[in-house]
Scaffold this active site. Structure first.
Site, short mmCIF file in Angstrom:
data_model
loop_
_atom_site.label_atom_id
_atom_site.label_comp_id
_atom_site.label_asym_id
_atom_site.label_seq_id
_atom_site.Cartn_x
_atom_site.Cartn_y
_atom_site.Cartn_z
N ASN A 7 13.93 76.43 -57.34
CA ASN A 7 14.97 75.72 -56.42
C ASN A 7 15.21 74.30 -56.69
O ASN A 7 14.59 73.00 -57.04
CB ASN A 7 13.88 75.98 -54.81
CG ASN A 7 14.89 75.22 -53.85
OD1 ASN A 7 15.59 74.66 -53.81
ND2 ASN A 7 14.48 75.19 -52.50
N ARG A 91 17.49 79.20 -56.72
CA ARG A 91 17.88 79.42 -55.30
C ARG A 91 19.51 78.51 -55.80
O ARG A 91 19.42 77.86 -56.21
CB ARG A 91 16.76 79.06 -54.23
CG ARG A 91 17.97 77.81 -53.00
CD ARG A 91 17.05 77.38 -52.25
NE ARG A 91 17.62 77.49 -51.17
CZ ARG A 91 17.49 75.93 -50.08
NH1 ARG A 91 17.33 74.76 -51.62
NH2 ARG A 91 18.37 75.83 -48.74
N HIS A 180 19.94 79.48 -44.80
CA HIS A 180 19.23 79.81 -44.47
C HIS A 180 19.02 81.65 -44.59
O HIS A 180 17.94 82.13 -44.09
CB HIS A 180 17.98 79.64 -43.41
CG HIS A 180 17.99 77.94 -42.59
ND1 HIS A 180 18.18 77.33 -41.83
CD2 HIS A 180 17.29 76.78 -43.75
CE1 HIS A 180 18.24 76.27 -42.06
NE2 HIS A 180 17.37 76.13 -42.70
N ARG A 241 20.05 66.29 -38.08
CA ARG A 241 21.15 66.65 -38.14
C ARG A 241 22.08 66.54 -36.66
O ARG A 241 20.69 67.25 -35.52
CB ARG A 241 21.96 67.99 -38.91
CG ARG A 241 21.86 67.90 -40.32
CD ARG A 241 22.19 68.96 -40.78
NE ARG A 241 20.87 69.18 -41.55
CZ ARG A 241 20.93 69.85 -42.18
NH1 ARG A 241 20.80 70.63 -41.99
NH2 ARG A 241 19.32 69.99 -43.39
N GLU A 384 10.50 82.38 -49.11
CA GLU A 384 11.76 82.10 -49.44
C GLU A 384 11.32 82.38 -51.04
O GLU A 384 12.65 83.88 -51.23
CB GLU A 384 13.21 81.25 -49.45
CG GLU A 384 12.97 80.80 -47.91
CD GLU A 384 13.73 79.83 -47.83
OE1 GLU A 384 12.61 78.96 -47.10
OE2 GLU A 384 14.66 79.12 -47.40
#
Ligand code: ADP
Length: 397
Positions: A7, A91, A180, A241, A384
């Site tokens: 990743n 990823r 996601h 955010r 993941e």
């Protein structure tokens, strides 16, 4: 088969080496501060303590070389040579509309990922770089790209179109993509397994609540809606955010403070959300602690977060004409009992009753509703990396 999962971010790189038959993690780690002073690798071989090596990493080639050295090291390595790494799974954040599933990387795929870079300018170039470096250092080893957006490609137009001129979609590719996806896919499949059902027989809502948060409606195993949009700024308010806001705020704020669009966007990405409202931290642990000690703004931030999660759950239950199971995952979803309880307090109308003792457990796969709860609620830790490894094996074995 041993699969290296990578990743790759702009200044960091996370990795795991996974033995695919047993799904054991042989080693994992993180390279930090790539390209900046003070770079280091934190490496943990299975069953041993973590090792931190301070070492200059001027670029990603150096970082990946260091990862491969650690994995093959005589003392702390987990494989004898690079020939024992059979495939690499990467990823990749944005696959646009080109990728609805994972793919084996070839020149055409590299080009397509590059073409999606304008949709994820911070992430895709770094992901691509990771692929290029692995191709160079491990020639002949198959590389697979696993996209954060792919799982959401089953959304119907009514869920992904914005109320903008249609050309914004056809010409500029402006639409809801969602992120996601690897986590939503893993968690929705895993909860079906735990219930002893097929995903096709379930209406599932997955709440991935971490530093970045998104919710996904999964009907019969397919994503039908999700909260993030063209970018990961949309949907829930998050650690830093803002989530969904009135789009006019951008101009209003810019005018008021004499800022340009980039400066306001930076505030929306980095200084808003839980950090913005609380003024204390983006980390839910700090904010929960301060709220418990009486800090009002921290309470507002947490209340707003739980309220928004509950509103989206209500919306997605309506979108699917019902819901069988709700799942919490990621840092906050897996660990914060008060967040889960607070969200579920809004959901009594769905016939949800929480088992307080089960909800008090942390970080394990568990059902947290009572036996008579009409809708089941679970905690499923996301994975993941495992999902990326599984896709990589499926495409390369
Ligand atoms: P990322 O989006 O960076 O992958 P994670 O899924 O790791 O984020 O989630 C990080 C968030 O999880 C942080 O805000 C952290 O405070 C929160 N978290 C971790 N442990 C707990 C806990 N015990 N209670 C509340 N929040 C927690």
């Amino acid at each position: 088969m041993n699969v290296l999962v990578i990743n790759c971010g702009s200044s960091s790189l996370k990795f795991q080496l996974i033995q695919s038959d047993t799904e054991d993690v042989l080693a994992k780690g993180l390279c930090e501060r790539i390209g900046i002073e003070g770079s280091r690798i934190v490496y943990t071989p299975a069953g041993k303590d973590k090792i931190t090596i301070e070492s200059p990493m001027p670029d990603h080639t150096n970082a990946i070389k260091l990862v491969l050295n650690c994995l093959t090291d005589e003392t702390n390595g987990v494989v004898k040579s690079l020939s024992e790494i059979h495939a690499v799974g990467h990823r990749v954040v944005h696959g646009g509309e080109k990728f609805a599933s994972s793919v084996v990387v070839n020149d055409e795929v590299m080009k397509a990922i590059e073409e999606c870079s304008n949709l994820a300018p911070l992430h895709n170039p770094a992901n691509l770089l990771g692929i290029s470096v692995c191709k160079e250092l491990m020639p002949g080893v198959p590389q697979v790209a696993v996209f954060d957006t792919a799982f959401h490609q089953t959304m119907p137009p009514k869920a992904y179109l914005y109320g903008l001129p249609y050309e914004a979609y056809t010409e500029d590719k402006i639409r809801r993509y969602g992120f996601h996806g690897t986590s939503h896919s893993y968690v929705s499949k895993r909860v079906a397994e735990m219930l002893g059902k097929k995903p096709e027989d379930l209406k599932t809502i997955v709440c991935h609540l971490g530093n970045g948060s998104s919710i996904c409606a999964v009907n019969q195993g397919k994503c039908v809606d999700t909260t993030m949009g063209l970018t990961p700024l949309a949907g829930l308010l998050m650690g830093t955010r803002c989530g969904d806001i009135d789009p006019s705020i951008l101009e209003f704020y810019a005018q008021k403070h004499n800022l340009d669009v980039y400066q306001v966007t930076d505030i929306l990405n980095k200084k808003s959300g839980v950090l913005g409202i609380s003024g204390v931290s983006s980390d839910f642990r700090d904010v929960e602690e301060a709220a418990d000690a009486g800090n009002e703004r921290c309470k507002y931030a947490l209340d707003a977060f739980k309220y928004q999660v509950a509103k989206f759950i209500g919306g997605y239950a309506a979108a699917m004409n019902g819901v069988d199971v709700i799942v919490f995952t990621a840092g906050v979803g897996e660990n914060s009992a008060t967040t889960r309880q607070g969200v579920c307090d809004y959901l009594g109308y769905l016939g949800i009753t929480i088992d307080a003792e089960a909800n008090g457990k942390r970080g394990e796969e568990i059902e947290i509703t009572t036996a008579d709860s009409k809708v089941k609620v679970f905690v499923v830790p996301t994975n993941e990396e495992l999902m990326i490894a599984r896709d990589t094996v499926a495409l390369t074995k």
